[in-house]
Design an enzyme around this catalytic site. Structure first.
Site, PDB file in Angstrom:
ATOM      1  N   ARG A 189      38.902   0.854  46.237  1.00  0.00           N
ATOM      2  CA  ARG A 189      39.321   0.066  45.078  1.00  0.00           C
ATOM      3  C   ARG A 189      40.394   0.819  44.300  1.00  0.00           C
ATOM      4  O   ARG A 189      40.618   2.007  44.495  1.00  0.00           O
ATOM      5  CB  ARG A 189      38.123  -0.220  44.171  1.00  0.00           C
ATOM      6  N   LYS A 218      35.969   4.664  39.667  1.00  0.00           N
ATOM      7  CA  LYS A 218      34.789   5.519  39.712  1.00  0.00           C
ATOM      8  C   LYS A 218      34.945   6.745  38.827  1.00  0.00           C
ATOM      9  O   LYS A 218      36.049   7.161  38.473  1.00  0.00           O
ATOM     10  CB  LYS A 218      34.505   5.960  41.149  1.00  0.00           C
ATOM     11  N   TYR A 251      34.139   3.459  35.270  1.00  0.00           N
ATOM     12  CA  TYR A 251      32.691   3.615  35.378  1.00  0.00           C
ATOM     13  C   TYR A 251      32.376   5.100  35.284  1.00  0.00           C
ATOM     14  O   TYR A 251      32.979   5.917  35.979  1.00  0.00           O
ATOM     15  CB  TYR A 251      32.182   3.066  36.715  1.00  0.00           C
ATOM     16  N   HIS A 295      28.666   6.363  34.428  1.00  0.00           N
ATOM     17  CA  HIS A 295      27.276   6.597  34.846  1.00  0.00           C
ATOM     18  C   HIS A 295      26.821   8.012  34.502  1.00  0.00           C
ATOM     19  O   HIS A 295      26.265   8.740  35.324  1.00  0.00           O
ATOM     20  CB  HIS A 295      27.118   6.328  36.347  1.00  0.00           C
ATOM     21  N   GLU A 339      30.417   0.375  32.281  1.00  0.00           N
ATOM     22  CA  GLU A 339      29.056  -0.150  32.429  1.00  0.00           C
ATOM     23  C   GLU A 339      28.320  -0.315  31.110  1.00  0.00           C
ATOM     24  O   GLU A 339      27.252  -0.933  31.075  1.00  0.00           O
ATOM     25  CB  GLU A 339      28.235   0.726  33.375  1.00  0.00           C
ATOM     26  N   ASP A 393      10.431  -9.067  37.793  1.00  0.00           N
ATOM     27  CA  ASP A 393      11.112  -8.609  36.589  1.00  0.00           C
ATOM     28  C   ASP A 393      10.111  -8.612  35.439  1.00  0.00           C
ATOM     29  O   ASP A 393       9.085  -9.312  35.495  1.00  0.00           O
ATOM     30  CB  ASP A 393      12.307  -9.520  36.260  1.00  0.00           C
ATOM     31  N   ARG A 430      14.031 -14.582  32.451  1.00  0.00           N
ATOM     32  CA  ARG A 430      14.895 -14.442  33.633  1.00  0.00           C
ATOM     33  C   ARG A 430      14.199 -15.010  34.864  1.00  0.00           C
ATOM     34  O   ARG A 430      14.835 -15.679  35.704  1.00  0.00           O
ATOM     35  CB  ARG A 430      15.239 -12.964  33.862  1.00  0.00           C
ATOM     36  N   SER A 467       6.849  -8.047  36.842  1.00  0.00           N
ATOM     37  CA  SER A 467       6.938  -6.694  37.385  1.00  0.00           C
ATOM     38  C   SER A 467       5.939  -5.786  36.682  1.00  0.00           C
ATOM     39  O   SER A 467       6.141  -5.380  35.537  1.00  0.00           O
ATOM     40  CB  SER A 467       8.368  -6.149  37.207  1.00  0.00           C
ATOM     41  N   ASP A 497      23.434   4.406  41.210  1.00  0.00           N
ATOM     42  CA  ASP A 497      24.418   4.918  40.256  1.00  0.00           C
ATOM     43  C   ASP A 497      23.761   5.436  38.986  1.00  0.00           C
ATOM     44  O   ASP A 497      24.308   6.308  38.310  1.00  0.00           O
ATOM     45  CB  ASP A 497      25.421   3.822  39.873  1.00  0.00           C
ATOM     46  N   VAL A 556      24.171   4.087  48.782  1.00  0.00           N
ATOM     47  CA  VAL A 556      25.593   4.364  48.578  1.00  0.00           C
ATOM     48  C   VAL A 556      25.959   4.060  47.129  1.00  0.00           C
ATOM     49  O   VAL A 556      25.650   2.982  46.605  1.00  0.00           O
ATOM     50  CB  VAL A 556      26.463   3.532  49.542  1.00  0.00           C
ATOM     51  N   THR A 557      26.633   5.002  46.484  1.00  0.00           N
ATOM     52  CA  THR A 557      26.902   4.886  45.049  1.00  0.00           C
ATOM     53  C   THR A 557      28.114   4.025  44.721  1.00  0.00           C
ATOM     54  O   THR A 557      28.348   3.741  43.546  1.00  0.00           O
ATOM     55  CB  THR A 557      27.103   6.278  44.425  1.00  0.00           C
ATOM     56  N   ASN A 558      28.889   3.655  45.718  1.00  0.00           N
ATOM     57  CA  ASN A 558      30.049   2.798  45.446  1.00  0.00           C
ATOM     58  C   ASN A 558      30.131   1.677  46.472  1.00  0.00           C
ATOM     59  O   ASN A 558      31.124   1.499  47.160  1.00  0.00           O
ATOM     60  CB  ASN A 558      31.350   3.612  45.416  1.00  0.00           C
TER      61      ASN A 558
END
Length: 376
Positions: free
Chosen positions: A15, A74, A93, A95, A117, A197, A202, A219, A269, A297-299
């Site tokens: 990206r 990122k 982002y 995080h 975020e 949840d 929701r 949840s 993340d 995977v973080t991205n």
């Protein structure tokens, strides 16, 4: 203002922080944009596209980072820490709640960090997180379906089954944007889907829009265990805005799950909602623990960069222009951006980040005013 657009260097991150369209808008507002050569290649934007939009193409990362504001996708990784400095606004982002090293480095450098975020509108929605949550939620099911293949270590389950054979059982932890988009794809593939949840409204919303095509459960520890133990695919879609995700699946629970089942922890993340989660990359995305495949995977959206860059810029462009036009005054006078301020001149300005590390929290306006007065 001079705005920098460096090339992303995180593993398989394709990206780019600004499209040529966003750059063109900034140029129209009288700003200068420095784009690192090749920054847009992964999203199929050429240097010529950026030049046509009015940008200056610069050869090296440091040329883009030397701007007054840097726009990325990122968070900076260790090789980029040397570019952080006190007179820099970084819009990306971040995080931070799951990254103590980056938090400490930005505090020491005095960089102003505005995190996509945590930019939050009055209704509580997170407009700059939403587009990537949509992408990641939809991808999570595709990825889970792939790793359920026996050839890749999974249980050998077809998501939609076939006549006379049951479909895959999919558990989605969280009914927010990630969870809703994951449910959409999983239901579309014919899976049996359960969404959990803590927010009854929701769950009611998803029950209404899916018209009985999925199950909803509150949840709590009992329900999570019951549903997860029966699942072939578990998608972690939990979000605490700006904060670390809670562990809903413990290491002990793995031994009760189906062998060869798959966990896709989209919450990675923010530290992950599974105790056994640790960040992975597109180059090495999966690991097995107690017979359970983990994809962390973080991205994730970086794998579909053309879609992701346009989706992200649809939301970020107006805020980038606002920051370029007004600098820190844009943060002072805009509560939406004020929520996005995570760190400023050594002050931690987001409560969830401060709580994650047991550090002092300073309200964002207080931090800005103190730093401006030279008392920080």
């Amino acid at each position: 203002m001079i705005i920098g657009l460096p090339k992303e260097i995180k593993d398989n991150e394709y990206r780019v922080g600004m499209s040529p369209g966003t750059v063109h808008t900034l140029i129209e507002h009288g700003h200068q944009v420095r784009v690192q050569a090749g920054a847009g290649d992964g999203s199929s934007f050429t240097d010529g596209d950026y030049q046509s939009a009015g940008a200056d193409i610069v050869p090296h990362a440091e040329d883009a980072w030397s701007a007054q504001m840097v726009v990325k996708v990122k968070e900076p990784i260790e090789q980029e820490y040397r570019y952080l400095r006190q007179d820099l606004i970084l819009f990306t982002y971040l995080h931070l709640a799951s990254n103590k090293m980056l938090t400490d480095t930005m505090m020491t450098a005095g960089t102003t960090g505005i995190a996509y975020e945590t930019v939050q509108i009055e209704s509580g929605e997170l407009p700059l997180l939403a587009p990537m949550s949509e992408v990641a939620g939809r991808m999570a099911v595709q990825i889970g379906a792939t790793y359920l293949l026996k050839t890749l270590g999974g249980r050998g389950i077809l998501m939609g089954g076939v006549p006379g054979v049951a479909p895959a059982n999919v558990a989605i932890l969280g009914a927010g944007i990630v969870g809703a988009n994951a449910a959409r794809v999983a239901v579309g593939m014919g899976a049996q889907v359960t969404v959990l949840d803590v927010n009854h409204m929701r769950l009611k919303y998803l029950d209404d829009i899916f018209r009985g095509q999925l199950l909803t459960r509150m949840s709590d520890r009992f329900n999570i265990k019951e549903i997860v133990y029966q699942a072939d695919l578990v998608i972690g879609a939990v979000l605490i805005p700006g904060g670390r995700a809670p562990w809903l699946i413990t290491k002990e629970m793995l031994s009760h799950m189906r062998r060869g089942s798959v966990i896709v922890d989209v919450a990675v993340d923010q530290g992950g909602c599974v105790e056994t989660t640790h960040p992975t990359t597109h180059s090495d995305p999966v690991y097995e623990l107690d017979g359970i495949l983990h994809y962390c995977v973080t991205n994730m959206p970086g794998a579909v960069p053309r879609t992701s860059t346009f989706a992200l810029n649809n939301q970020t462009a107006a805020y980038v222009v606002h920051l370029a036009n007004e600098g820190l005054d844009a943060v002072r006078h805009n509560r939406t951006l004020l929520h996005g301020l995570n760190i400023h001149r050594g002050f931690l300005t987001h409560p969830a980040v401060a709580e994650a590390f047991g550090l002092k929290y300073t309200p964002p306006l207080q931090a800005i005013n103190t730093a401006s007065s030279g008392l920080g």
